[in-house]
Design an enzyme around this catalytic site. Structure first.
Site, PDB file in Angstrom:
ATOM      1  N   ASP A  58      -4.578  -3.584 -18.293  1.00 56.80           N
ATOM      2  CA  ASP A  58      -3.772  -2.625 -18.309  1.00 56.80           C
ATOM      3  C   ASP A  58      -3.594  -1.814 -19.625  1.00 56.80           C
ATOM      4  O   ASP A  58      -2.553  -1.590 -20.208  1.00 56.80           O
ATOM      5  CB  ASP A  58      -2.390  -3.443 -18.225  1.00 56.80           C
ATOM      6  CG  ASP A  58      -2.204  -4.001 -16.983  1.00 56.80           C
ATOM      7  OD1 ASP A  58      -2.716  -3.636 -15.843  1.00 56.80           O
ATOM      8  OD2 ASP A  58      -1.414  -5.148 -16.757  1.00 56.80           O
ATOM      9  N   ARG A 115     -15.462 -15.138  -9.827  1.00 58.15           N
ATOM     10  CA  ARG A 115     -14.939 -13.895  -9.962  1.00 58.15           C
ATOM     11  C   ARG A 115     -16.137 -13.045  -9.891  1.00 58.15           C
ATOM     12  O   ARG A 115     -16.155 -11.911  -9.491  1.00 58.15           O
ATOM     13  CB  ARG A 115     -14.121 -13.775 -11.392  1.00 58.15           C
ATOM     14  CG  ARG A 115     -13.175 -12.696 -11.600  1.00 58.15           C
ATOM     15  CD  ARG A 115     -12.494 -12.603 -12.783  1.00 58.15           C
ATOM     16  NE  ARG A 115     -11.384 -13.485 -12.692  1.00 58.15           N
ATOM     17  CZ  ARG A 115     -10.137 -13.478 -12.095  1.00 58.15           C
ATOM     18  NH1 ARG A 115      -9.872 -12.027 -11.537  1.00 58.15           N
ATOM     19  NH2 ARG A 115      -8.971 -14.194 -12.049  1.00 58.15           N
ATOM     20  N   GLY A 123       0.924  -1.071   0.086  1.00 54.58           N
ATOM     21  CA  GLY A 123       0.065  -0.002   0.061  1.00 54.58           C
ATOM     22  C   GLY A 123       0.529   1.238  -0.105  1.00 54.58           C
ATOM     23  O   GLY A 123       0.340   2.228   0.299  1.00 54.58           O
ATOM     24  N   THR A 172       9.546   4.842  -6.418  1.00 58.50           N
ATOM     25  CA  THR A 172       9.513   6.256  -6.001  1.00 58.50           C
ATOM     26  C   THR A 172       8.805   7.242  -6.966  1.00 58.50           C
ATOM     27  O   THR A 172       8.246   8.321  -6.446  1.00 58.50           O
ATOM     28  CB  THR A 172      10.986   6.655  -5.594  1.00 58.50           C
ATOM     29  OG1 THR A 172      11.787   6.624  -6.875  1.00 58.50           O
ATOM     30  CG2 THR A 172      11.581   5.977  -4.686  1.00 58.50           C
ATOM     31  N   HIS A 181       0.346   1.114 -13.106  1.00 58.87           N
ATOM     32  CA  HIS A 181       0.885  -0.108 -13.436  1.00 58.87           C
ATOM     33  C   HIS A 181       2.282   0.220 -13.664  1.00 58.87           C
ATOM     34  O   HIS A 181       2.929   1.256 -14.165  1.00 58.87           O
ATOM     35  CB  HIS A 181       0.463  -0.396 -14.846  1.00 58.87           C
ATOM     36  CG  HIS A 181       1.061  -1.778 -15.534  1.00 58.87           C
ATOM     37  ND1 HIS A 181       0.695  -2.864 -14.898  1.00 58.87           N
ATOM     38  CD2 HIS A 181       1.839  -1.862 -16.475  1.00 58.87           C
ATOM     39  CE1 HIS A 181       1.334  -3.825 -15.655  1.00 58.87           C
ATOM     40  NE2 HIS A 181       2.327  -3.222 -16.626  1.00 58.87           N
ATOM     41  N   MET A 238      -4.250  -6.488  -6.824  1.00 56.97           N
ATOM     42  CA  MET A 238      -3.787  -7.764  -7.881  1.00 56.97           C
ATOM     43  C   MET A 238      -5.066  -8.559  -8.124  1.00 56.97           C
ATOM     44  O   MET A 238      -4.746  -9.801  -8.229  1.00 56.97           O
ATOM     45  CB  MET A 238      -2.537  -8.407  -7.250  1.00 56.97           C
ATOM     46  CG  MET A 238      -1.380  -7.410  -6.904  1.00 56.97           C
ATOM     47  SD  MET A 238      -0.783  -6.365  -8.084  1.00 56.97           S
ATOM     48  CE  MET A 238       0.317  -7.633  -8.964  1.00 56.97           C
TER      49      MET A 238
HETATM   50  C1  GAR Z   1       3.387  -0.978  -7.452  1.00 59.65           C
HETATM   51  O1  GAR Z   1       4.606  -1.029  -8.081  1.00 59.65           O
HETATM   52  C2  GAR Z   1       2.282  -0.993  -8.581  1.00 59.65           C
HETATM   53  O2  GAR Z   1       2.616  -0.562  -9.675  1.00 59.65           O
HETATM   54  C3  GAR Z   1       2.075  -2.356  -8.892  1.00 59.65           C
HETATM   55  O3  GAR Z   1       2.030  -2.988  -7.559  1.00 59.65           O
HETATM   56  C4  GAR Z   1       2.964  -2.098  -6.746  1.00 59.65           C
HETATM   57  C5  GAR Z   1       2.180  -2.051  -5.325  1.00 59.65           C
HETATM   58  O4  GAR Z   1       2.859  -1.339  -4.508  1.00 59.65           O
HETATM   59  N1  GAR Z   1       0.660  -3.014  -9.546  1.00 59.65           N
HETATM   60  C6  GAR Z   1       0.707  -3.642 -10.378  1.00 59.65           C
HETATM   61  O5  GAR Z   1       1.724  -4.398 -10.581  1.00 59.65           O
HETATM   62  C7  GAR Z   1      -0.671  -3.932 -11.045  1.00 59.65           C
HETATM   63  N2  GAR Z   1      -0.719  -4.734 -12.082  1.00 59.65           N
HETATM   64  P1  GAR Z   1       2.294  -0.741  -3.308  1.00 59.65           P
HETATM   65  O6  GAR Z   1       1.504  -1.549  -2.538  1.00 59.65           O
HETATM   66  O7  GAR Z   1       3.369  -0.361  -2.417  1.00 59.65           O
HETATM   67  O8  GAR Z   1       1.620   0.386  -3.723  1.00 59.65           O
END
Ligand code: GAR
Length: 197
Positions: free
Chosen positions: A153, A69, A12, A180, A117, A98
């Site tokens: 995506d 789903r 998160g 970052t 993404h 996810m």
């Molecule tokens: C992030 O890098 C986001 O872009 C990616 O998961 C990570 C979550 O990090 N999202 C995907 O891969 C979606 N397909 P976070 O929980 O620390 O924000």
């Protein structure tokens, strides 16, 4: 007040960046918008504790307890739509959520469902984006904030950030460099949407 609902599955950190920006920049006064709730499909997602630390309500809805789903997405929709206020449907942000969402879900939130993404879309939709960028010999990588459409995506791009791929990069090192930047572009993209409405 417009409610923002953030969906997560893990750490998160993007959610945290958005919550901090909303609080620091007083989105409530500026845009009559607030992060109302963070919902995870995993009860043990670390991001839930982070949200609670920031004073945000949290909920979890375990996808494994649903037969299909469609059933999960219908239940999730019901949870999210509790945050609708008169004339103001919630803005829904996917932040490391996810799960692939059904077209019914995506269409229900058309124009107000946003994702981040970790690649420069349309390159590398799907998983393992950083390793795939390294394997392809990309010299730059990055992240994309986009409106969600039924195709995974895809959808109109709202913001992108570019970082270099450095010699000897591992997927982990590249992911950290990209993350970052994610923390910078996601709050700005949300703010742009709020400004337009
Ligand atoms: C992030 O890098 C986001 O872009 C990616 O998961 C990570 C979550 O990090 N999202 C995907 O891969 C979606 N397909 P976070 O929980 O620390 O924000």
């Amino acid at each position: 007040m417009k409610n923002i609902v953030i969906l997560i599955s893990g750490g998160g950190s993007n959610m945290g960046a958005i919550v901090k920006a909303a609080q620091r920049e007083n989105w409530a006064a500026k845009y009559q918008a607030r992060v109302a709730v963070v919902i995870s499909n995993k009860a043990d997602a670390k991001g839930l504790a982070l949200a609670a630390q920031h004073g945000i309500a949290t909920e979890s809805l375990d996808h494994k307890t649903f037969a299909s789903r469609d059933a999960f997405d219908a239940a999730l929709m019901q949870r999210i739509d509790r945050y609708a206020t008169p004339g103001n449907p919630p803005l829904v942000l996917l932040a490391g959520f996810m799960r692939i969402l059904t077209p019914g879900f995506v269409n229900h939130y058309a124009g107000r469902l946003v994702n981040i993404h970790p690649s420069l879309l349309p390159a590398f939709p799907g998983l393992h984006t950083h390793q795939r960028a390294i394997d392809a010999g990309c010299q730059v990588a990055g992240a994309t904030v986009h409106l969600v459409t039924p195709e995974l995506d895809h959808g109109p791009i709202l913001a992108q950030a570019v970082v270099p791929v450095l010699p000897g990069d591992t997927a982990e090192a590249l992911a950290a460099r990209v993350l970052t930047q994610e923390h910078l572009i996601y709050p700005r993209a949300v703010e742009n949407l709020l400004q337009k409405k």
